[in-house]
Write a protein that holds these residues in place. Sequence first.
Motif, short mmCIF file in Angstrom:
data_model
loop_
_atom_site.label_atom_id
_atom_site.label_comp_id
_atom_site.label_asym_id
_atom_site.label_seq_id
_atom_site.Cartn_x
_atom_site.Cartn_y
_atom_site.Cartn_z
N THR A 80 16.72 11.75 71.05
CA THR A 80 17.78 10.78 71.27
C THR A 80 19.02 11.53 71.74
O THR A 80 19.43 12.51 71.12
CB THR A 80 18.09 10.03 69.96
N GLU A 81 19.59 11.05 72.83
CA GLU A 81 20.80 11.67 73.38
C GLU A 81 21.90 10.63 73.45
O GLU A 81 21.66 9.49 73.83
CB GLU A 81 20.54 12.22 74.78
N THR A 82 23.10 11.05 73.07
CA THR A 82 24.26 10.17 73.19
C THR A 82 24.97 10.53 74.48
O THR A 82 25.33 11.68 74.70
CB THR A 82 25.19 10.35 71.97
N LYS A 83 25.15 9.53 75.33
CA LYS A 83 25.76 9.75 76.65
C LYS A 83 26.82 8.69 76.91
O LYS A 83 26.69 7.55 76.48
CB LYS A 83 24.71 9.66 77.75
N THR A 84 27.84 9.08 77.63
CA THR A 84 28.82 8.13 78.15
C THR A 84 28.43 7.86 79.59
O THR A 84 28.32 8.79 80.39
CB THR A 84 30.24 8.71 78.07
N ILE A 85 28.18 6.60 79.89
CA ILE A 85 27.71 6.26 81.23
C ILE A 85 28.65 5.25 81.91
O ILE A 85 29.25 4.41 81.27
CB ILE A 85 26.28 5.67 81.20
N THR A 86 28.75 5.40 83.20
CA THR A 86 29.44 4.43 84.04
C THR A 86 28.39 3.73 84.90
O THR A 86 27.21 4.12 84.89
CB THR A 86 30.47 5.13 84.96
N TYR A 87 28.82 2.76 85.65
CA TYR A 87 27.88 2.04 86.51
C TYR A 87 27.22 3.00 87.49
O TYR A 87 26.01 2.99 87.66
CB TYR A 87 28.60 0.91 87.26
N ARG A 88 28.01 3.86 88.12
CA ARG A 88 27.47 4.79 89.12
C ARG A 88 26.48 5.77 88.48
O ARG A 88 25.44 6.08 89.06
CB ARG A 88 28.59 5.53 89.83
N ASP A 89 26.80 6.24 87.27
CA ASP A 89 25.91 7.17 86.56
C ASP A 89 24.54 6.54 86.30
O ASP A 89 23.50 7.15 86.60
CB ASP A 89 26.49 7.59 85.20
N ILE A 90 24.55 5.35 85.73
CA ILE A 90 23.28 4.72 85.36
C ILE A 90 22.52 4.27 86.61
O ILE A 90 21.30 4.33 86.65
CB ILE A 90 23.48 3.57 84.34
N LEU A 91 23.24 3.86 87.63
CA LEU A 91 22.60 3.46 88.88
C LEU A 91 21.83 4.64 89.47
O LEU A 91 20.66 4.51 89.84
CB LEU A 91 23.65 2.95 89.88
N GLU A 92 22.47 5.81 89.53
CA GLU A 92 21.83 7.01 90.09
C GLU A 92 20.66 7.47 89.22
O GLU A 92 19.59 7.80 89.73
CB GLU A 92 22.86 8.14 90.23
N ARG A 93 20.86 7.48 87.91
CA ARG A 93 19.80 7.93 86.99
C ARG A 93 18.57 7.03 87.09
O ARG A 93 17.44 7.51 87.14
CB ARG A 93 20.35 7.95 85.56
N LEU A 94 18.79 5.72 87.11
CA LEU A 94 17.65 4.79 87.18
C LEU A 94 16.99 4.83 88.55
O LEU A 94 15.77 4.67 88.66
CB LEU A 94 18.09 3.38 86.81
N TYR A 95 17.78 5.06 89.60
CA TYR A 95 17.19 5.20 90.94
C TYR A 95 16.24 6.39 90.97
O TYR A 95 15.11 6.29 91.45
CB TYR A 95 18.29 5.36 91.99
N GLN A 96 16.71 7.53 90.44
CA GLN A 96 15.87 8.72 90.41
C GLN A 96 14.63 8.51 89.54
O GLN A 96 13.54 8.95 89.88
CB GLN A 96 16.67 9.93 89.88
N GLN A 97 14.80 7.81 88.42
CA GLN A 97 13.67 7.58 87.53
C GLN A 97 12.64 6.67 88.18
O GLN A 97 11.44 6.90 88.07
CB GLN A 97 14.16 6.96 86.21
#
Length: 149
Positions: free
Chosen positions: A40-57
Amino acid sequence: MKKISIVLGLILLVAILANLHTIIASAKWYSFEHNKNVSTETKTITYRDILERLYQQRKVAAELEDTVVYSRIGDEVRKGADDASDYQILLAHNEQITSLKVKLPITTFTDGDKTIEFISGHGEVLEICEDGQWEDFNGSLQKLMKKAQ
């Protein structure tokens, strides 16, 4: 009797060859289930962060789904991205919320020289940055999403 044995042997061989893809994928899935590491990781995410991470995933999921060996693991990677997309939707539809502090389940699987790491579920929202102010979050993400729409 000898002819029956040969015919049964050929039928068995054809059945195995026809299901080879499933057999190989199931063997790799078994390895994945027994050798994955979920943290489990605690992260601070913004829209751009999660958009890029989910795109890569999702890109990794598509590559894995197109292989014989990793197809079932690719399905799991895609499922994790779909689960985490709630954060992307929330940040896209609520202009007051600029960031989220979330606790995310991260799954890592190493197979030889290949390492697969992905968000593997919904996680938990800990804090919300709304209009520049951080506030603890104790509510339901679903209610917050309905409020945003």
